[in-house]
Each structure stands twice: as structure tokens, then as C-alpha cells.
Design an enzyme around this catalytic site. Structure first.
Site: not given
Ligand SMILES: *[C@@H]1O[C@H](CO)[C@@H](O)[C@H](O)[C@H]1NC(C)=O
Ligand SMILES: *[C@@H]1O[C@H](CO)[C@@H](O)[C@H](O)[C@H]1NC(C)=O
Ligand SMILES: *[C@@H]1O[C@H](CO)[C@@H](O)[C@H](O)[C@H]1NC(C)=O
Length: 482
Positions: A118, A263
């Protein structure tokens, strides 16, 4: 040998035929007491979890995954991006040490390298904007040089905050304006190298950050009022968010790009919306939602996903919130938190086997100690800063504790994390060790697992346990310091 190669053969056949879409899990290791990776690998196999996503390339973890057939995504942490961006040599070393060696020496089934995690998250303020793409290029070049680029694909897991919809509908999706040029550059490169887009999607965070978020829309029960977007209707956030990405990719010319949900999950403690009931409902709902392989309105077909996460991590930063340490479908010791059917076995998820615990003892506030003692506050702060008090507070599993219970909880956490060291139950004479479990209701005073020291081969660990272990450890220690 025969059985194993048959198993591997079958796994290869299934993945080649495109059937190996089973569920994956994120295996993070930011814990004070990680389980022995061999125990975790056995737990993965017992539960039919065929894929894991790691956040680094820990040697022992990868070694334990050797010859297991389990697909592995290794990770490059963001703090390595700058180095890998500027040096092809560094990328080659990384690939050689953390990918090639494990594949050739131990037959670890490494399939992806996640370059960064990220990196464009808004809270990073653009710190990794300049380095992510060149790092991705160098890692890909290193994979090519190692002859692994057909077997191992690069990817760059992004939070769903890299795209947004201008119309609040999936069809209005596009990359966030401030990072659009960087995203296009990355996506084009991934596409050129037959690599997937990896995205992390979190309905829980939407609920956590937005008090007006419709709770039912986070789940999969179809109880929220649906949103209509052209011919598609959406009754859960996951589908809408995933399709916002599909539209985003399509709009920019990458309509066929494979998507991995890197995720997805729900935490069980540390916030009023983080509890066993919601987590069970979300994760089971998600599993059932994707089990038929029908996909989303924009992308019919199987969904490739990794649950977040496998095991609780009690040493994660709580900067995003106290729930951070409670994402596991398994507790810190590999026991399931709630019933969850992954569709991979005949039963729900089952516990890790062979986990060893410290003694049955706890550290609590002395009954003679006074609540107005001036040492209480600093002692609790000290314990909580170094241990884990995220189960305390409004809406948590230990919210029912009285003031004394709170203090005991903090003391015990510190004591357990320090392996029940006598000196870790001092607190200026305010604390004492007890032999009966102070847990009450949903609030568990945990006993820590025996520490796993890593690296050391099994026979050495074996000797260091048991009644003679301490004496032997002392002798070894004295030999070392001479
Ligand atoms: C391999 O990965 C580990 C763990 O992420 C890291 O500490 C190490 O620096 C990497 N090795 C190389 C040669 O880059
Ligand atoms: C990002 O910027 C904000 C406001 O300028 C600051 O408070 C925060 O610490 C910064 N975060 C990072 C990771 O640099
Ligand atoms: C227990 O601790 C939590 C977190 O520090 C706090 O919010 C709560 O008010 C405390 N409860 C009592 C009864 O002291």
C-alpha cells in the site's frame, strides 16, 4: 516421496488448469511471540489454505513452506523501495536470496513478489511515489535475469483508496487524481508483464471512519437497500468497491487485467464494531459470497482472495486504531476465534497442533494495593506501552472490567509478554502472581505461548526446554561470554 510428488503433481495440474483458486491468507509476523512456522504451515494444510501472502521474506517462514505445495506471495516492505529503486544490483540480490534460493533449494512454491505494501496510502503523504515504479522495474528485471519471470509475477498491493468514484457508483471509478499518472505507469507495466493488480478492500475501515456508513452494506446478507448502477445492482460494499476497480482499469485500457484481493477481513477486538459476531458474519459471508465462483456484476468468475489475517499480531502499531492487533481468524496461539467454514475441509477451521504454553499463572494487582496509590497510573502506562492493552476500553472484550480489573489486565499482559519473568510482576509492589485464572466473561487473561527462537534447529530447542533446559542454557550462556 511418492505421496509427496503425487500431491505436488496434482497441485501443479490443478493450478495449470486454473482451478487452484482456493482461499488464501495473509501471514504477518509482527508479534511478541510468533508460533514456530512449521506449526503454522501444518495448520494451513490442515485447514486447506492453499495460498499465503507474506509481508517480507523471512528465512524460517519460507523454509517451513518448502515442499508444502502452498502458493506463496513474498513481500518487499516499503522501507526497501528506495534502495531497490536506485540499484538493480540490490534487486538482483533480493531476488537471489529471497526467491531463487528458496525455489531451488527447498521447492518453495513462490508465485508472486509484492513490491511494497500500500505504498500510495494517503497517510504516507506521497513518501513512496517516486520509488515504487523504479523498484518494480528493477525487481522484474531481476526476475528475468534469474529466469523466473514466467513462474513468479510481480505485483504491487494497493489500498482501495488509490481509486474513487466521481458518481458514488462503480461506473464512475477512476484513479485518484493526485496519483493518477503514477498508477497508470504501474498498471501498464504490470499489464506488459502479465502481472495482476492487487487491491486491499476494507468495509470495516469504512464503518470505523464514517459514523454514517450503513452497517448492513458492509455485510453480505442482502439486508441493505441496493444501489443500482446501469444494469447492475449492489447490496454489499465489497462488490461495489471491486467493480469500481474493474471500471477504473477498463476506463484506462486494462479491462482484462487479473485482480487479486490482497487483503479482506474483519477484526474482533479493539473497537465497538470489532467483535466476534461481526467478524464471523463478515468472513463467513465473504466465503459464501465467493464460493459459487459467480464473481461480481462486472467480473463474473472466481475471485482470487487472501483473508486478512491468519493470526493476531500483538506487536502491530496501533496508530490506525486498537483493532489493528485483532485481525486474525486465529488467536495468537493458533486457536480459532469463531466457527468459520472455508469450504476447504468438512468442518470449520481447526486449531494449530503442538503449541506449547507458559505455566498456568497470571500477574494481577494485589488485593491489598489501593486504587489511589500514586504508582498505579505510571505502572499501567508503563505496562500498556510495552505490552498489549487493546482489549480494554469502550466496546471491547474487556470493557466490563472494573478499575482493578483494568489494572490487572495491563499487569498480566506485560508479565506474559515477558515470559512470566518474576521481575515483570513487580510494579512497585502493587502486583502479585496468582494461580487461578482471572478471566471473566468475554475478557480473557491470556497465557503466552512458549517463545519460538527461530533459526535454531529442532534438537537444540528440544534441549533448551524441560527441567534441564535452564541449566543447559546457563552453561551455554557462560561458554558464550568467555
Ligand atoms: C531478504 O528479505 C529479508 C526479509 O524481508 C530482508 O531483511 C533482506 O534484506 C533481504 N535480502 C536481500 C539480499 O535483500
Ligand atoms: C503526513 O502529513 C501530516 C500533515 O502534514 C503529518 O501530520 C503526518 O505525520 C505525515 N505522515 C507521514 C507518514 O509523513
Ligand atoms: C479501563 O481502561 C479503559 C482503557 O484505558 C478505560 O477506557 C476505562 O474507563 C477503564 N475502566 C475503568 C472502570 O477504570
Amino acid at each position: 516421496m511418492g505421496k509427496l510428488s503425487l500431491f505436488m503433481g496434482l497441485a501443479l495440474f490443478l493450478s495449470a488448469a486454473g482451478f487452484a483458486n482456493g482461499i488464501g491468507a495473509n501471514w504477518g509476523t509482527q508479534s511478541t511471540h510468533n508460533l514456530d512456522p512449521h506449526i503454522v504451515v501444518r495448520m494451513l494444510r490442515d485447514n486447506g489454505i492453499q495460498k499465503v501472502k507474506l509481508f517480507d521474506a523471512d528465512y524460517d517462514t519460507l523454509a517451513a513452506l518448502g515442499r508444502s505445495g502452498i502458493e506463496v506471495m513474498v513481500g518487499i516492505p516499503n522501507d526497501m523501495l528506495a534502495t531497490l529503486a536506485t540499484s538493480l544490483k540490490a534487486a538482483e540480490n533480493w531476488v537471489s536470496k529471497n526467491v531463487s534460493t528458496h525455489i531451488s533449494n527447498r521447492n518453495v512454491n513462490i508465485r508472486y513478489v509484492a513490491v511494497g505494501n500500500e505504498p500510495f496510502l494517503q497517510t504516507y503523504n506521497g513518501s513512496f511515489l517516486q520509488t515504487t515504479f523504479p523498484a518494480l522495474q528493477n525487481v522484474q528485471a531481476a526476475l528475468v535475469r534469474a529466469g523466473l519471470n514466467n513462474q513468479v509475477r510481480i505485483t504491487c498491493p494497493q489500498n482501495a483508496d488509490v481509486y474513487a468514484s466521481s458518481s458514488d457508483m462503480p461506473s464512475g471509478g477512476d484513479f485518484r487524481a493526485d496519483i493518477r499518472q503514477y498508477m497508470i505507469q504501474i498498471v501498464k507495466f504490470l499489464n506488459d508483464n502479465a502481472a495482476p493488480f492487487t487491491v486491499n478492500i476494507y468495509p470495516f475501515i469504512s464503518l470505523y471512519t464514517d459514523a454514517n456508513f450503513p452497517v448492513e452494506y458492509a455485510f453480505f446478507d442482502g439486508n441493505s437497500s441496493p444501489i443500482t448502477d446501469g444494469s447492475a445492482t449492489y447490496s454489499n460494499m465489497f462488490d461495489a468497491n471491486y467493480d469500481t476497480l474493474v471500471w477504473t482499469l477498463q476506463k484506462n485500457g486494462f479491462g482484462n487485467m487479473p485482480i487479486i484481493v490482497g487483503e479482506i477481513g474483519w477484526p474482533t477486538d479493539g473497537d465497538r464494531n470489532a467483535n466476534l459476531v461481526y467478524a464471523q458474519r463478515f468472513n463467513q459471508g465473504f466465503m459464501s459470497h465467493i464460493s459459487g465462483g459467480k464473481g461480481t456484476p462486472m467480473r463474473p468468475g472466481p475471485i482470487d482472495a487472501y483473508l486478512f489475517s491468519l493470526i493476531d499480531e500483538d506487536a502491530k502499531s496501533v496508530q490506525p486504531g486498537n483493532f489493528e492487533r485483532h485481525w486474525g481468524i486465529f488467536m495468537y496461539d493458533g486457536r480459532p476465534k469463531y466457527s468459520l467454514n472455508l469450504g476447504t475441509t468438512n468442518s470449520g477451521i481447526i486449531a494449530a497442533k503442538g503449541v506449547q504454553y507458559l505455566d498456568q499463572k497470571w500477574c494481577v494487582m494485589k488485593s491489598s494495593a489501593k486504587l489511589d496509590d500514586a504508582q498505579i497510573a505510571p505502572s499501567v502506562s508503563y505496562a500498556c506501552a510495552r505490552a498489549d492493552c487493546t482489549a480494554l476500553g469502550y466496546g471491547t472484550s474487556c470493557s466490563e472490567l472494573d478499575a482493578k480489573g483494568n489494572i490487572s489486565y495491563a499487569f498480566n499482559s506485560y508479565y506474559q509478554i515477558n515470559n512470566q519473568l518474576d521481575s515483570a510482576c513487580g510494579f512497585n509492589g502493587l502486583a502479585t502472581v496468582v494461580r487461578s485464572d482471572p478471566s471473566s466473561g468475554t475478557c480473557k487473561f491470556n497465557i503466552m505461548t512458549r517463545p519460538y527462537y527461530g533459526g535454531a534447529s529442532d534438537w537444540r530447542l528440544g534441549y533448551l526446554q524441560g527441567p534441564f533446559g535452564l541449566a543447559l542454557a546457563l552453561i551455554l550462556f557462560m561458554l558464550t561470554i568467555q
